[in-house]
Design a protein around this motif. Structure first.
Motif, mmCIF file in Angstrom:
data_model
loop_
_atom_site.group_PDB
_atom_site.id
_atom_site.type_symbol
_atom_site.label_atom_id
_atom_site.label_comp_id
_atom_site.label_asym_id
_atom_site.label_seq_id
_atom_site.Cartn_x
_atom_site.Cartn_y
_atom_site.Cartn_z
ATOM 1 N N VAL A 44 0.863 -1.183 0.000
ATOM 2 C CA VAL A 44 0.000 0.000 0.000
ATOM 3 C C VAL A 44 0.899 1.231 0.000
ATOM 4 O O VAL A 44 1.755 1.376 0.877
ATOM 5 C CB VAL A 44 -0.934 0.023 1.219
ATOM 6 C CG1 VAL A 44 -1.827 1.256 1.175
ATOM 7 C CG2 VAL A 44 -1.774 -1.244 1.288
ATOM 8 N N SER A 45 0.718 2.091 -0.978
ATOM 9 C CA SER A 45 1.582 3.267 -1.094
ATOM 10 C C SER A 45 0.749 4.500 -1.377
ATOM 11 O O SER A 45 -0.315 4.430 -1.994
ATOM 12 C CB SER A 45 2.618 3.070 -2.210
ATOM 13 O OG SER A 45 1.986 2.979 -3.474
ATOM 14 N N THR A 46 1.255 5.640 -0.899
ATOM 15 C CA THR A 46 0.663 6.940 -1.207
ATOM 16 C C THR A 46 1.785 7.870 -1.620
ATOM 17 O O THR A 46 2.906 7.779 -1.118
ATOM 18 C CB THR A 46 -0.070 7.540 0.010
ATOM 19 O OG1 THR A 46 0.861 7.705 1.089
ATOM 20 C CG2 THR A 46 -1.203 6.648 0.457
ATOM 21 N N GLN A 47 1.499 8.765 -2.547
ATOM 22 C CA GLN A 47 2.483 9.739 -2.992
ATOM 23 C C GLN A 47 1.783 10.939 -3.604
ATOM 24 O O GLN A 47 0.585 10.894 -3.907
ATOM 25 C CB GLN A 47 3.457 9.111 -4.000
ATOM 26 C CG GLN A 47 2.808 8.625 -5.281
ATOM 27 C CD GLN A 47 3.795 7.955 -6.218
ATOM 28 O OE1 GLN A 47 3.625 6.819 -6.621
ATOM 29 N NE2 GLN A 47 4.840 8.670 -6.575
ATOM 30 N N VAL A 48 2.541 12.011 -3.749
ATOM 31 C CA VAL A 48 2.020 13.255 -4.313
ATOM 32 C C VAL A 48 2.695 13.510 -5.649
ATOM 33 O O VAL A 48 3.922 13.437 -5.756
ATOM 34 C CB VAL A 48 2.266 14.440 -3.351
ATOM 35 C CG1 VAL A 48 1.889 15.757 -4.017
ATOM 36 C CG2 VAL A 48 1.470 14.251 -2.071
ATOM 37 N N ARG A 49 1.893 13.797 -6.650
ATOM 38 C CA ARG A 49 2.390 14.186 -7.964
ATOM 39 C C ARG A 49 1.691 15.473 -8.371
ATOM 40 O O ARG A 49 0.512 15.452 -8.742
ATOM 41 C CB ARG A 49 2.148 13.091 -9.007
ATOM 42 C CG ARG A 49 3.005 11.847 -8.822
ATOM 43 C CD ARG A 49 2.816 10.880 -9.961
ATOM 44 N NE ARG A 49 3.633 9.686 -9.814
ATOM 45 C CZ ARG A 49 3.620 8.651 -10.646
ATOM 46 N NH1 ARG A 49 2.810 8.677 -11.725
ATOM 47 N NH2 ARG A 49 4.386 7.595 -10.431
ATOM 48 N N GLY A 50 2.438 16.559 -8.283
ATOM 49 C CA GLY A 50 1.834 17.848 -8.592
ATOM 50 C C GLY A 50 0.760 18.187 -7.580
ATOM 51 O O GLY A 50 0.999 18.234 -6.379
ATOM 52 N N GLN A 51 -0.462 18.385 -8.063
ATOM 53 C CA GLN A 51 -1.593 18.693 -7.206
ATOM 54 C C GLN A 51 -2.496 17.487 -6.992
ATOM 55 O O GLN A 51 -3.637 17.641 -6.543
ATOM 56 C CB GLN A 51 -2.415 19.840 -7.823
ATOM 57 C CG GLN A 51 -1.663 21.146 -7.928
ATOM 58 C CD GLN A 51 -1.219 21.656 -6.562
ATOM 59 O OE1 GLN A 51 -1.982 21.620 -5.594
ATOM 60 N NE2 GLN A 51 0.012 22.130 -6.482
ATOM 61 N N MET A 52 -1.980 16.298 -7.270
ATOM 62 C CA MET A 52 -2.770 15.090 -7.142
ATOM 63 C C MET A 52 -2.144 14.148 -6.121
ATOM 64 O O MET A 52 -0.921 14.094 -5.964
ATOM 65 C CB MET A 52 -2.887 14.375 -8.491
ATOM 66 C CG MET A 52 -3.445 15.233 -9.611
ATOM 67 S SD MET A 52 -5.149 15.778 -9.326
ATOM 68 C CE MET A 52 -6.015 14.199 -9.488
ATOM 69 N N ALA A 53 -3.000 13.409 -5.428
ATOM 70 C CA ALA A 53 -2.562 12.371 -4.493
ATOM 71 C C ALA A 53 -2.853 11.016 -5.120
ATOM 72 O O ALA A 53 -3.951 10.776 -5.628
ATOM 73 C CB ALA A 53 -3.290 12.504 -3.163
ATOM 74 N N LEU A 54 -1.849 10.132 -5.107
ATOM 75 C CA LEU A 54 -1.975 8.804 -5.683
ATOM 76 C C LEU A 54 -1.956 7.774 -4.563
ATOM 77 O O LEU A 54 -1.076 7.796 -3.699
ATOM 78 C CB LEU A 54 -0.839 8.505 -6.662
ATOM 79 C CG LEU A 54 -1.016 8.967 -8.109
ATOM 80 C CD1 LEU A 54 -1.067 10.474 -8.201
ATOM 81 C CD2 LEU A 54 0.100 8.436 -8.984
ATOM 82 N N ILE A 55 -2.929 6.871 -4.594
ATOM 83 C CA ILE A 55 -2.999 5.776 -3.634
ATOM 84 C C ILE A 55 -2.999 4.479 -4.436
ATOM 85 O O ILE A 55 -3.848 4.283 -5.312
ATOM 86 C CB ILE A 55 -4.268 5.874 -2.763
ATOM 87 C CG1 ILE A 55 -4.329 7.228 -2.056
ATOM 88 C CG2 ILE A 55 -4.298 4.749 -1.749
ATOM 89 C CD1 ILE A 55 -5.175 8.260 -2.770
ATOM 90 N N LYS A 56 -2.048 3.595 -4.129
ATOM 91 C CA LYS A 56 -1.911 2.347 -4.869
ATOM 92 C C LYS A 56 -1.992 1.166 -3.908
ATOM 93 O O LYS A 56 -1.386 1.179 -2.838
ATOM 94 C CB LYS A 56 -0.583 2.303 -5.622
ATOM 95 C CG LYS A 56 -0.410 3.376 -6.677
ATOM 96 C CD LYS A 56 0.941 3.250 -7.356
ATOM 97 C CE LYS A 56 1.176 4.356 -8.366
ATOM 98 N NZ LYS A 56 2.516 4.249 -9.000
ATOM 99 N N VAL A 57 -2.737 0.144 -4.315
ATOM 100 C CA VAL A 57 -2.787 -1.130 -3.606
ATOM 101 C C VAL A 57 -2.337 -2.199 -4.598
ATOM 102 O O VAL A 57 -3.020 -2.460 -5.595
ATOM 103 C CB VAL A 57 -4.203 -1.431 -3.085
ATOM 104 C CG1 VAL A 57 -4.239 -2.790 -2.392
ATOM 105 C CG2 VAL A 57 -4.659 -0.337 -2.124
#
Length: 337
Positions: free
Chosen positions: A267-280
């Motif tokens: 499970v990961s979270t990260q920020v790209r620009g003005q967006m938040a990405l959540i990956k499972v």
């Protein structure tokens, strides 16, 4: 004492801050103008010229209407529906007058039709507001249905029974671990059965997923290998409540349960620009398991669309026995954290 019911959250109809609303508003106004000018144009070239001229006044006026609606959205949210509609129509009339004034200043109108422009702006604004009201009214039953479906998929009898059996087996040999399992189960159900409102933070959803995976970790032991890669900057982003846990539940059901060797779950979270990405992400045993009905994934996609419209995204992919579910949502503005 029974809990005191909370006051219903204010419903904002005139919400012009979303990209989808802005895009639809501009396209709607341009389409109405283009069709209306067909009645007075003498040919295609004349029609295109008239559309270009009127767009020079209508487009800034439309954007002004949207900017005002976005700027005063907190104030408008306190008003009843009828006053929100009236405010939007009045601002539309003012925007029509503004468009007429711009065309007059540019020399495209010798006798400016002020009244007609105001009425046209009010009518276009009323059409836009009618679409926004339809959107809000369509959102409520859809969100309720999605929430009930999520609760049905989440509070499954087999998960409850398996957790209770795990706790019972640990009571004598490892009472502290059994107590921790029951505490996690209690917190999980408390969160699932509590009214959360329209949204929760990514951080809250991560904590709920931790509770669920802690229970499954006791059950599966070394077969479940969990890795967390979290960026706290993304945790302020908003998600529909109870939306991340079904993804980790699917990862356990389709990755760990059918495999004797277990699976790796990340499970990961990260920020790209003005967006938040959540990956499972989870490994899938080759040739094992069975495909689900996709109800949980469809609910995730629909609820994201209801909350973030065109700004939210949800994708899934299976590559080389590795399955990934990816959620993309906008970060909140500084004043909305």
């Amino acid at each position: 004492m029974p809990p005191v019911p909370r006051a219903p959250a204010p419903v904002l109809v005139f919400d012009a801050c979303q990209v989808g609303v802005i895009l639809r508003a501009v396209l709607y106004v341009e389409a109405v103008i283009a069709i209306g000018l067909m009645y007075v144009a003498s040919g295609t070239a004349d029609w295109l010229g008239r559309v270009a001229v009127v767009t020079g006044g209508a487009l800034p006026a439309t954007l002004l209407w949207l900017v005002l609606g976005c700027s005063f959205k907190r104030l408008l949210a306190r008003l009843p529906l009828s006053l929100q509609m009236a405010t939007g129509v009045v601002l539309g009339a003012l925007a029509g007058v503004y468009a007429c004034g711009m065309l007059t200043l540019l020399g495209f109108s010798e006798a400016p039709p002020w009244l007609a422009s105001a009425c046209t702006g009010a009518l276009l604004a009323a059409g836009l507001l009618a679409g926004l009201v339809w959107r809000v009214r369509g959102r409520t039953p859809a969100a309720t249905t999605a929430r009930l479906a999520e609760l049905q998929s989440r509070i499954r009898p087999h998960f409850l029974f398996n957790t209770l059996n795990t706790a019972i087996a640990l009571v004598r040999e490892e009472p502290a671990k059994a107590e921790a399992v029951l505490e996690d189960l209690s917190d999980l159900f408390r969160h699932a059965l509590t009214e959360q409102g329209d949204s929760s933070s990514v951080g809250q959803e991560i904590e709920l997923a931790r509770r669920y995976l802690a229970i499954e970790q006791v059950r599966f032991g070394e077969r479940l290998q969990v890795e967390w890669a979290l960026d706290e900057r993304a945790h302020a982003a908003r998600l529909p409540p109870l939306i991340l846990q079904p993804l980790v539940e699917n990862a356990v059901k389709h990755g760990v349960e059918p495999s004797a060797r277990g699976a790796q779950l990340r499970v990961s979270t990260q920020v790209r620009g003005q967006m938040a990405l959540i990956k499972v992400t989870n490994t899938v045993p080759a040739g094992q398991g069975h495909a689900g009905h996709g109800i949980a994934l469809a609910n995730v996609r629909d609820r994201l669309r209801l909350l973030h419209d065109l700004q939210g995204g949800f994708r899934t992919a299976l590559v080389d026995d590795v399955y990934q579910a990816r959620i993309e949502v906008p970060l909140p503005a500084r004043g909305e954290r």
